[in-house]
Structures are given as structure tokens and as C-alpha cells.
Design an enzyme around this catalytic site. Sequence first.
Site: not given
Ligand code: FAD
Ligand code: NAP
Ligand code: SF4
Length: 662
Positions: A165, A167, A215, A253, A340
Site C-alpha cells: 500500500e 508504506y 503483506r 494509497h 461511507q
Molecule cells: P426513504 O428511503 O425515502 O423511504 C421512505 C419509504 O416510506 C418509501 O418507501 C415510501 O414509499 C414510504 N412511505 C412514505 N409515506 C408512506 C405512507 N404514508 N405509507 C406507507 N409508506 C410510505 N445514501 C447513502 O447512504 N449512500 C448512497 O450511496 C446513496 N445513494 C443514493 C443514490 C440515489 C440515486 C438516491 C436517490 C439516494 C441515495 N442515497 C444514498 C440516499 C438514501 O437512499 C436515503 O438517504 C435513504 O433511503 C433514506 O431512508 P429513509 O428510510 O429515511 O427514507
Molecule cells: P445534497 O447533496 O444536499 O445536494 C442537493 C443539491 O440541490 C445541491 O447541489 C444544492 O445546490 C441543490 N439545491 C438545494 N436546494 C435547492 C433549491 N431550492 N433549488 C435548486 N437547487 C437546490 O443532496 P442530494 O444530492 O439530494 O442527496 C441526498 C442525500 O443522499 C445526501 O445527503 C447524500 O449524502 C445522499 N447520497 C449519498 C451518496 C453517496 O454516494 N454517498 C450518493 C447519493 C446521495 P445549491 O444549493 O448550490 O444550488
Molecule cells: Fe464500510 Fe460498511 Fe460500507 Fe462495507 S458496507 S464499505 S464496511 S461502511
Amino acid sequence: MTNYPHLFEPIRVGHLTLSNRILMGSMHTGLEDKDRFERLAVFLGSRAEGGCQLMVTGGFSPNAEGRLRNGAAVFDDKSQIVEHRRVTGAVHAGGGHVLLQVLHSGRYGNHADNVGPSPIQAPINRHTPREMTSDDIVATIDAYGNTAKLAKEAGYDGIEVMGSEGYLLTEFLAPRTNRREDEWGGSSENRMRLPLEVVHRTRAEVGDDFVIMFRLSVLDLVDNAQPADEALVFARELEAAGYDIINSGIGWHEAPIPTIAQAVPRAAFVADTLRIKDAVDIPVVVSNRLNTPEVAESVLAQGFGDMVSLARPFLADADFVAKAKAGAAAAINTCIACNQACLDNYFVGKVASCLVNPRACFETEITWGPADETKRIAVVGAGPAGLAAADVLARRGHDVTLIEAADRIGGQLNLARRIPGKNEFDETLRYFRYHLDEGGVEMRLGVRAEADKLIEARYDDVVLASGVTPRRPDLAGLDGENLSNYADVLSGNVEVGMRVVIIGGGGIAFDVALYLLESGDASFTEPEAFRAHWVDTDGGPLESRHAITMVQRSDGPMGRSLGKTTGWIHRATLKRHGVKQICGATYEKISADGLHITLDSEPRLLEADTVILCAGQEPLFDLEAPLIDAGINVHRIGGATEAIGLDAERAIREGMKLAARL
Ligand code: FAD
Ligand code: NAP
Ligand code: SF4
């Protein structure tokens, strides 16, 4: 009869006989640093109880100069033995064996008194190393011997000498970092001298009944590293010098190539270890992106190595080995390679944990037992927050009903899983499905929970895990036919044109760009295609299906919220696809021609066939008020609590923690 005959075939390593071939690889968790040995003991001890026969601690430096950063772990004094005995005692009580990793960070040491073979600064460190004198080198060899001796007294079964890595020991091996002209540099023999002297000295201190593992960097992924044919000679020299076993390290790294992230296919690097295995007779361990028993079994069955090293999978599930042995692979919480909560946390000075298992390294803090009183609890929403809550509530004996409006569990993970590499989230959903079924959770899919029905059903508690909905910013032209949002695009509900403007520069905006440009790309699943994409390339432009412009209102650079250890991968990929990024824009309107903005006081039109909103989200908790009015105990978790800073890690942690106390 096991499903995994190769994994569960006994093997002899040095003086130890192990009943399986799964090594828990070293991880710096942050529990090694400062005074967290009780937690480290519980963390490792529980992995031993879960069937892990051989594990390696995070890195401990043999002397202060070799520390990873200020405050990082050093093991150089007798007074520390008593703390280490807690760790070895816990592992042995659990039925396992443990090696101490001895890691001299060399020029990667993130502190002003770091050292290296030559004074050449690492591209990932602001501190230039001081060139070691011959006396320094001899003292360092003594330090390795001293730490090994202390480790033996503390009850360790052996050590792993970290030689990959990038080191210190790798630095001595590579002309890239070793420009010395004395007996420690120049010829291959001279560059190999230090790791070999380390084992000679160490063996003299500890005798034969102590495992010494090396390693070895089986693939460096940087220019001017140890030549590949020399590495084979080196492996034979390691064996002859007295190492008992060789573990594989992949990539320095500082290499600009992913080695363990979701961009890397499972088992992508096993062929690199095979070359070493063929060169020596001692056991050789295969590593990197092995996250299920099936993959690990297949690697051994194909003869790529004698053992497999899994590290992060043991954060995701302490009982990986026991579950695999029992034929219950579906019960395993699988590492999704997101980095993450493990690496990204460690690199900002926090204790590592795991997105899918927030108890990892917090075993003494997040605990639960059977509930004092069984309650009827409704969980609204089967996203990660609701799934984690329902799972733990059921484990504690509550009567749980999980209500989900969609016809499947997962919430936003069903969108995330469409992003290249993130289909690993399928494993998370499989895990929850298995345990909710085991726990007898009543699943109501395709049912939208309504306040009056929840009130009528007289639940003792309602957990609102209803998540988030995409934000619709206040902007003229939102009713145009060329406008869409990330949820519709990722659900396949809209046809996306050639010219695309993405509003937003957060994690989802990056993911949507990646989805449009790379979905279906074999580099995420096929090792050969991965090599073509990342290794055997000049890093030049890639062919693109869409011309994409991302735009945000705040100042740049874009993507600051991306993970510390993975954000660079997404940035590099989008750059190769020629994605344009505009920061500091003011949005004016959307028209049939595209997005109109003001930038640097000038009006501009960003022409687009499709404009995609990735502008964040709003929490959904409209059921809360009527339920509270009806006197029901309501608890909000995940996105329903707060959309800012939400991710699956927080959602799962909040669900688990709430369920542990209800
Ligand atoms: P949600 O995932 O929004 O789930 C809420 C659920 O509640 C939904 O299934 C909805 O249908 C249900 N619901 C709402 N109202 C009702 C009701 N009245 N009755 C019954 N069901 C209901 N996070 C990461 O940590 N790593 C990532 O790599 C990552 N990548 C992402 C990529 C994308 C494209 C997106 C969109 C999100 C990503 N996220 C990622 C974010 C992550 O998916 C969300 O932060 C997470 O799913 C939020 O979890 P939650 O359970 O709070 O809500
Ligand atoms: P985000 O990272 O907070 O980005 C939101 C974006 O929306 C920002 O670029 C912001 O830019 C813009 N925005 C906010 N308010 C706005 C408004 N009123 N009008 C126009 N633009 C606005 O959130 P996200 O991309 O929606 O992701 C949601 C969550 O999922 C995040 O917390 C993220 O960590 C998680 N996630 C994680 C991964 C991962 O790989 N770890 C991948 C996807 C999602 P400006 O305010 O500058 O315009
Ligand atoms: Fe790290 Fe857990 Fe994500 Fe695996 S699932 S990469 S151990 S945070």
C-alpha cells in the site's frame, strides 16, 4: 456437509491449525488509537465468537516516527502489554487467533517527523519525509523486533508486517521512492534487504511458535514500483527468510485507481495473487472486494490462493463465518463497498463503523435485549430507516407491522441500486427481507398508511419512517415537457435526450450523471473491463451517450459532499466523459430550449433536451400531527426527521437506535 467446502477446509499457518480459510484483514478503526482497548476487545472478540479463526488488528507502529498521524497507535513499550492482553484475551475466549499488524507508515505518516528511504514527498501528504540514516534503519529493524516481542508477551498469536500500500517497507522496495546509494537502495537485492532483515530480527526475538505474515504488494498501480518479476523473486526470499504466510495488498494509497470501492468488480484482483501463489510454498492470501461466501469459495475453488482475506465484511457482520458455515448465507449482512461509515469516518478522525451495521465498533454502546413489555408497533415506510427499526423491534419481541406504499421494500435504495456499482444495495434488501421474515414482521406492501386507519388499529406506537420526496424548487417553467426529476429518470419513466442539464451538484446529481453515462458498463462487473477502464488506459476521454452540464447555485467545487475516499472516483469518471460543471449560477427559468441562468452577471442559456432536477429533498411526515392529536406515541426516523444530511447510514442508525429503546 458445508456449502463451501474450500472455505471450510482446515489449513496450517505457522504453528496454528485453523478450521477455515477466512482471514479477517486488518482495518484501522480508530479503536487502536487513544484509550479504546475495551471496545477493541469487544469488537474483535465478537468476530471470534462469530467463527473467525484468524484476524489481524489495525496498524500499530513499531516506533513514534512510524505512526500514521498524531495520536495514532504505537506499540513500543512494556507498559502497554496489559491493554493488549484485553484484546488477545477476548479473541482467545471467543475461539479465535489474532495477529498484531505492525505498520510503519513511512512517508505516508501525516506528521512533521515522518521518514522514508529518500526525501521524496508523497502526493497524498503535505509533509516531506526525512531521509533515514543507516542508524535509523537499524533502529527501525530493532523496533520491529521489539514490537513483535511485546506482542508475543501480550498474547498475540503472531504479527502481520505491513509491506504494501505504499508504506515504509514498500517504499524501500520501489525505485519510485528509494533513491539510496548505500546497501539499502539501488540493486534489487539492496531494496529488498529491509523487509528481510525485519523477519530475521523478529524471528530471533519470538521463536518459531509465532506467526509472521508479510503483506506483499501484488499489484502497485503506480509507476516505477518494484518490477513485477522482482516481486516473484522477493516472494521466494520472504519464504526463505522465515515468513509463514503472505497476504496480498493491492495498490499504493496514492494510486489514482480504485481498489476497494463500488467501481471495482468483486474479486477483481485475484489473478495478481495467483502469480505469487505459484512462486512459493507457504500459504498465500487473496484479498480485495470479496464480500460473500460464494465469491470467496469460488476464488479458492479456482485456486487463486490458499486463504481469503475479508476485512470490511466483518464490520458489516460479526457472524459472517458462522452464518456461512451454517448454510445461512442469506442471513449475512453484506458489505456494499460504499466506504461511507468505515474509511470515510476514519479519515476524518472518527471511529469507523458500518453503513449497514451501525453496531460495528459501537458494540458496547448500541445494545438491546428482549423488550420489557411486548407492544403492537406500526412502522410506516420500508426505506432503510423503517427496515432497520422493524428488524430490531421484532428481534426484541415486539409485534411489528411494516406498512409500505410501494409494492416492494427499500424506499430510495430502489433508486440508488440503479446507479452503476450501487446494485450492492440489493444485498442489503435481501438481508432485511430475510430477517423481517424470520422475525415474523407483518408486511403490508402496496398500502399507503393513513392516519385514521392507524388510529383505528390502536397501535401502542407508530414509527414514522416515511422518508423524503424530491424538492421542486421555486422556478418558472417547471411544467415543461423537457423537465424531469431524478426519481423519474432512475425509475425509467422518462426518455432522456442527448443534451442534459442537471440542476444540483450533490450526491444524487453525480449519481444521475453516472447512471446516464455508465449504466450497463462492464467495468463495474468484469475484471477485464475494469482494467481497460482504469488500469490499461491513458485516462483520456471516454465515449458518451449524453452531453451533460451540471449546475448549482453555491460556489464550487462541485461534489464536496461526496465521500472522502470515493468522491475522486466519480469526479474522475465525469471528467473523462466531458461533463461540464457550473457553480455560482442564479436560475431564471426553464424553457423548451433548456435552462436559463445568470452567471457572473451575464444571462446564459444552457441548451438541453432534458432538464433533470436533483435539487435535494423535503421530509415527509404529514401523518405525525393527526396521530399525536389522537394520543398515539409517534417517533420519526430517517428522512422523515430531517432531509439535510440524510443518507442511508443515518437512516439505518436512527432506525436501529430507536428500536433498541422502545
Ligand atoms: P426513504 O428511503 O425515502 O423511504 C421512505 C419509504 O416510506 C418509501 O418507501 C415510501 O414509499 C414510504 N412511505 C412514505 N409515506 C408512506 C405512507 N404514508 N405509507 C406507507 N409508506 C410510505 N445514501 C447513502 O447512504 N449512500 C448512497 O450511496 C446513496 N445513494 C443514493 C443514490 C440515489 C440515486 C438516491 C436517490 C439516494 C441515495 N442515497 C444514498 C440516499 C438514501 O437512499 C436515503 O438517504 C435513504 O433511503 C433514506 O431512508 P429513509 O428510510 O429515511 O427514507
Ligand atoms: P445534497 O447533496 O444536499 O445536494 C442537493 C443539491 O440541490 C445541491 O447541489 C444544492 O445546490 C441543490 N439545491 C438545494 N436546494 C435547492 C433549491 N431550492 N433549488 C435548486 N437547487 C437546490 O443532496 P442530494 O444530492 O439530494 O442527496 C441526498 C442525500 O443522499 C445526501 O445527503 C447524500 O449524502 C445522499 N447520497 C449519498 C451518496 C453517496 O454516494 N454517498 C450518493 C447519493 C446521495 P445549491 O444549493 O448550490 O444550488
Ligand atoms: Fe464500510 Fe460498511 Fe460500507 Fe462495507 S458496507 S464499505 S464496511 S461502511
